[in-house]
Design a protein around this motif. Structure first.
Motif, short mmCIF file in Angstrom:
data_model
loop_
_atom_site.label_atom_id
_atom_site.label_comp_id
_atom_site.label_asym_id
_atom_site.label_seq_id
_atom_site.Cartn_x
_atom_site.Cartn_y
_atom_site.Cartn_z
N ILE A 187 5.30 -0.89 12.37
CA ILE A 187 3.95 -0.62 12.86
C ILE A 187 2.97 -1.19 11.86
O ILE A 187 3.10 -0.95 10.66
N ASP A 188 1.98 -1.92 12.34
CA ASP A 188 0.85 -2.35 11.51
C ASP A 188 -0.30 -1.38 11.78
O ASP A 188 -0.83 -1.35 12.89
N VAL A 221 6.76 4.57 20.76
CA VAL A 221 6.08 4.69 19.47
C VAL A 221 4.57 4.57 19.66
O VAL A 221 3.79 5.33 19.06
N GLU A 222 4.13 3.65 20.51
CA GLU A 222 2.70 3.53 20.79
C GLU A 222 2.14 4.84 21.38
O GLU A 222 1.05 5.28 21.01
N SER A 223 2.92 5.46 22.24
CA SER A 223 2.51 6.73 22.84
C SER A 223 2.36 7.83 21.77
O SER A 223 1.40 8.60 21.78
N ILE A 224 3.30 7.88 20.84
CA ILE A 224 3.24 8.85 19.74
C ILE A 224 2.00 8.60 18.89
O ILE A 224 1.27 9.53 18.55
N LEU A 225 1.75 7.34 18.57
CA LEU A 225 0.57 6.99 17.76
C LEU A 225 -0.71 7.40 18.48
O LEU A 225 -1.64 7.93 17.85
N ASN A 226 -0.76 7.16 19.79
CA ASN A 226 -1.94 7.53 20.57
C ASN A 226 -2.12 9.04 20.62
O ASN A 226 -3.24 9.54 20.50
N MET A 265 -8.01 0.09 4.25
CA MET A 265 -6.86 -0.66 3.82
C MET A 265 -5.73 -0.48 4.85
O MET A 265 -5.42 0.62 5.25
N SER A 266 -5.15 -1.58 5.31
CA SER A 266 -4.08 -1.51 6.30
C SER A 266 -2.75 -1.13 5.64
O SER A 266 -2.60 -1.22 4.43
N GLU A 267 -1.80 -0.74 6.47
CA GLU A 267 -0.49 -0.33 5.97
C GLU A 267 0.56 -0.72 6.99
O GLU A 267 0.32 -0.72 8.19
N LYS A 268 1.73 -1.05 6.50
CA LYS A 268 2.86 -1.37 7.36
C LYS A 268 3.89 -0.24 7.19
O LYS A 268 4.20 0.14 6.06
N ILE A 269 4.37 0.29 8.30
CA ILE A 269 5.37 1.34 8.29
C ILE A 269 6.59 0.83 9.03
O ILE A 269 6.47 0.19 10.09
N TYR A 270 7.78 1.13 8.51
CA TYR A 270 9.01 0.68 9.13
C TYR A 270 9.74 1.86 9.75
O TYR A 270 9.76 2.96 9.20
N ILE A 271 10.34 1.60 10.92
CA ILE A 271 10.97 2.66 11.70
C ILE A 271 12.38 2.23 12.09
O ILE A 271 12.61 1.11 12.56
#
Length: 188
Positions: free
Chosen positions: A38-39, A19-24, A1-7
């Motif tokens: 973020i999706d 943010v992409e770097s943190i996620l990676n 199940m996907s989720e949307k997070i707001y920053i």
């Protein structure tokens, strides 16, 4: 199940990269990172969410849990994106633009924004436009008429009037002064 997070505090393409770097780093799978959101491919567990929150805060960002705060941050991200990173749109309307992206009535969005930010949405838009005008004046690549056209002003005279009202000086005086008091986008 996907989720949307707001920053909160994502205001530029470099913020997206950060943010992409943190996620990676955290090995979190995501579909897309946009200004303010973020999706994710899957829902994060509490441990992952806390770790993400910690890493984001170290970089000056903040996870948003509250729906109203989240909506205000989405409004800000859309305004910043439109003013600072998009080209001119013909027959542009903020009400239509925000409704198209958020699927909510402009009056509601404007009222919510005012109650959460202690400034009107219109004033926020004008403040963002003023900062963009400052940036373009410093670059010295466009005429005042071209800047007015790019930022959807009806004329360069109207841009000048609004700029002077906001900064206390004309665009020409600002351009000639050594005091280029620009604000970062998240300080507005």
């Amino acid at each position: 199940m996907s989720e949307k997070i707001y920053i909160k505090n994502m205001v530029c393409p470099r913020c997206i990269s950060a943010v992409e770097s943190i996620l990676n780093q955290l090995q979190v799978n995501y579909r897309e990172v946009r200004l303010g959101e973020i999706d994710l491919d899957t829902k994060l567990n509490l441990f992952q969410l806390n770790k993400l929150s910690e890493k984001l805060e170290n970089q000056g960002f903040q996870l948003i849990q509250d729906r109203k705060t989240s909506l205000v941050e989405r409004i800000k991200a859309l305004v910043i994106d439109r003013i600072h990173y998009s080209s001119k749109l013909e027959d542009f309307s903020w009400a239509t633009y925000l409704n198209k992206h958020l699927h909510l009535d402009y009056k509601y969005l404007s009222s919510l924004f005012s109650s959460q930010e202690n400034m009107t949405l219109e004033h926020y838009i004008i403040s963002q436009k003023t900062e963009r005008v400052k940036e373009l004046l410093v670059y010295d690549e466009l005429s005042l008429k071209e800047i007015a056209d790019q930022l959807d002003y009806s004329s360069s005279a109207y841009l000048s009037s609004q700029f002077k009202q906001q900064t206390g000086q004309s665009p020409t005086a600002y351009k000639q002064s050594q005091n280029n008091d620009r604000k970062s986008l998240d300080e507005i």
